[in-house]
Design a protein around this motif. Sequence first.
Motif, mmCIF file in Angstrom:
data_model
loop_
_atom_site.group_PDB
_atom_site.id
_atom_site.type_symbol
_atom_site.label_atom_id
_atom_site.label_comp_id
_atom_site.label_asym_id
_atom_site.label_seq_id
_atom_site.Cartn_x
_atom_site.Cartn_y
_atom_site.Cartn_z
ATOM 1 N N ARG A 71 0.850 -1.205 0.000
ATOM 2 C CA ARG A 71 0.000 0.000 0.000
ATOM 3 C C ARG A 71 0.872 1.236 0.000
ATOM 4 O O ARG A 71 1.671 1.453 0.911
ATOM 5 C CB ARG A 71 -0.919 0.016 1.225
ATOM 6 C CG ARG A 71 -1.890 1.186 1.210
ATOM 7 C CD ARG A 71 -2.563 1.359 2.552
ATOM 8 N NE ARG A 71 -3.552 2.418 2.527
ATOM 9 C CZ ARG A 71 -3.264 3.724 2.643
ATOM 10 N NH1 ARG A 71 -2.011 4.120 2.772
ATOM 11 N NH2 ARG A 71 -4.228 4.631 2.625
ATOM 12 N N SER A 96 -4.003 -2.628 -3.645
ATOM 13 C CA SER A 96 -3.153 -2.405 -2.473
ATOM 14 C C SER A 96 -3.786 -3.001 -1.211
ATOM 15 O O SER A 96 -3.375 -2.683 -0.101
ATOM 16 C CB SER A 96 -2.869 -0.911 -2.293
ATOM 17 O OG SER A 96 -4.048 -0.147 -2.382
ATOM 18 N N SER A 97 -4.775 -3.864 -1.411
ATOM 19 C CA SER A 97 -5.399 -4.544 -0.265
ATOM 20 C C SER A 97 -5.253 -6.048 -0.435
ATOM 21 O O SER A 97 -5.061 -6.538 -1.545
ATOM 22 C CB SER A 97 -6.899 -4.258 -0.209
ATOM 23 O OG SER A 97 -7.159 -2.915 -0.369
ATOM 24 N N VAL A 135 -0.414 -7.041 4.184
ATOM 25 C CA VAL A 135 -0.278 -5.742 3.506
ATOM 26 C C VAL A 135 0.937 -5.030 4.086
ATOM 27 O O VAL A 135 1.025 -4.841 5.303
ATOM 28 C CB VAL A 135 -1.536 -4.864 3.694
ATOM 29 C CG1 VAL A 135 -1.312 -3.478 3.077
ATOM 30 C CG2 VAL A 135 -2.759 -5.518 3.089
ATOM 31 N N ASP A 171 2.261 -1.681 4.486
ATOM 32 C CA ASP A 171 1.740 -0.313 4.391
ATOM 33 C C ASP A 171 2.918 0.658 4.507
ATOM 34 O O ASP A 171 3.657 0.628 5.495
ATOM 35 C CB ASP A 171 0.731 -0.119 5.540
ATOM 36 C CG ASP A 171 0.068 1.244 5.513
ATOM 37 O OD1 ASP A 171 0.736 2.226 5.127
ATOM 38 O OD2 ASP A 171 -1.108 1.343 5.906
#
Length: 418
Positions: free
Chosen positions: A28, A38-39, A45, A47
Motif C-alpha cells: 500500500r 493495495s489490499s 499488507v 503499508d
Amino acid sequence: MVLLATNADDISKAVRFAQDSNIDLAIRGGGHSVAGTSSSDGGLVIDLSRMRKVTVDPVGKTITAQGGALWADVDLTAAAHGLATVGGTVNHTGIGGLTLGGGYGWLSAKYGLVIDNLISAKMVLADGRIVNTSATEEPDLFWAIRGAGHNFGVAVEFVYQGYEQVNQVYAGPLVFSMDKLESVIEVLNATLQTPDENSAAICALSKRPGAPDISLIVIVFYNGNEEDAKRRFEGLFALKPEVADAKMIPYSEVNTLMNAAAVHGGRRSFKGLFFSPPLRLDFARSIASIMAQKLNNEPDMAGSVLVLEFFDMRKTLEVKLTDTAFANRGTTLNGILSLRYEDPANDAKYRQWARDLQMLFKQELDEARKGLESCGEGVPQYINYAERKSIIPLFPLPNTSQLHNKEKRQGGIELTLL
Ligand SMILES: Cc1cc2nc3c(=O)[nH]c(=O)nc-3n(C[C@H](O)[C@H](O)[C@H](O)COP(=O)(O)OP(=O)(O)OC[C@H]3O[C@@H](n4cnc5c(N)ncnc54)[C@H](O)[C@@H]3O)c2cc1C
C-alpha cells in the motif's frame, strides 16, 4: 495482517515472510488504487504510510522521496527549493502506484510522464534483496518499473528530476452551463491543435450540490503569467463561464484544486476512458446527456464525475514506446468515470451502467480508427485508470489467444490486469 514498515529492512523481512508462509502479499502506497490492488483479504499488507520522507538536492535539482510519500509531500518539499516535477493532479494520491504505472500530471506537456523523469529507484525484490535500479544499474528492472511496475518489487525510494518552477501559475475552474458544451469542446480541441507546453486543461461533467442540472467544469492550467494564460484560454472566456475562479496561485496548490472532488469515503468505482482528439461534438453531447439523465435522476449517484484530460502528448511521445514498459504512450487522451455513491444495493446496477458508458468510448475510438491498419501506438487504456478487468480497444492487435468468445462478440478484448 498489516505491517507499518519504516525502512527497507522491514520490507525485506516482510517479503521473505510472505514467501516462506506462502501468503498473499499487497503493497500500500497512497491507497488510491482504483482496482483495489493495495489490499489483501487474508494476506499481508505492507503499508508504506510511515515512509513519506522527501529530500531535495537543490544543486543537482533532484527530488528523493520514500515509496509511501504522497504528491503533496513531493510538491511542498520541492516548492520550498523553487523546484517541481511531474506529479498527480490530486495531491493525496500516492507517488508509489502513480509512478510505477506511468503518471500523467499538469506538467506532462512540458516534461512528459512521471516515469520519464524518474532517475532511479531503490527496490526490495521478491527474494528480499534490496537493489538500486536506474538506466545503468539493473537496467532491465528499471525498464520494467517504468509503466508496469506494480509487481516487480517494493519501491522503497524514488529519485525524480526536478525543474525550476515559477512560484505563481494560473489555474482554476471555469464553470459552464450545458448549452455551451459543443462550443467549449471546440475550444479545447483547438488548443490541442495549437499546442503550448505550458498549458493543459481537464474537463469534467458533474453536478454541483443543490444544482438542478449537471455542469461542465473546465480546470485550466497555465504555467506562466496571467496575461499569457488569458490569451491562451481566451476562447473559453469568450463563452462567458457562469463561474470563473481561475487565478494566479502557487504551483504547489495546483494539485489541490481537484482534491475536494476526490475525497475518501462512500462506495467508489473508477472506469478508465480514452478518446482520440479531436473529441467529436455529437459524441460529447450524447455522453453529456447520459450523464445528466443519470446524475439528475439518481440522487445516490449525484456525486459522480466524468473527467476528460486535454493534455498535450507531444513531449510524452518523444520517448519511444519500447523504451519503457509503459503501454499507454500514444496520441489518445485519457479520462475517468468516477462513480460515487453510498448504497451497496446499487453496486451491480451502477457498475454495469458505467461499463456500458465506457463501452461507448471504446466504440467511438474503434470508429475513429476504422480503416487504419495499425496506428503503431500503445494501448489506449491507461493502467492506473484501469480496473482488474478492463475493456481494451483494439489497437494494437493482441495475441488472439487473449480473446474469448464473449468479448469477440462485443468487438472488445477483456484482459486481466495485475
Ligand atoms: C483521486 C485520484 C486521482 C488520480 N490522479 C491521477 C493523476 O493525476 N495522474 C495519474 O497518472 N494517475 C492518477 N490517478 C491514478 C493513480 O495513478 C493510481 O490510482 C495509483 O495506483 C495510485 O497510487 P497509490 O500509491 O495512491 O495507490 P495504492 O493503492 O497504494 O497502490 C496502487 C498500486 O501500486 C502498488 N504500489 C504502491 N506503492 C508502491 C510501492 N512503493 N512499491 C511497489 N508497489 C507499490 C500497490 O501495491 C498497488 O498495486 C488518480 C487516482 C485517484 C483515485
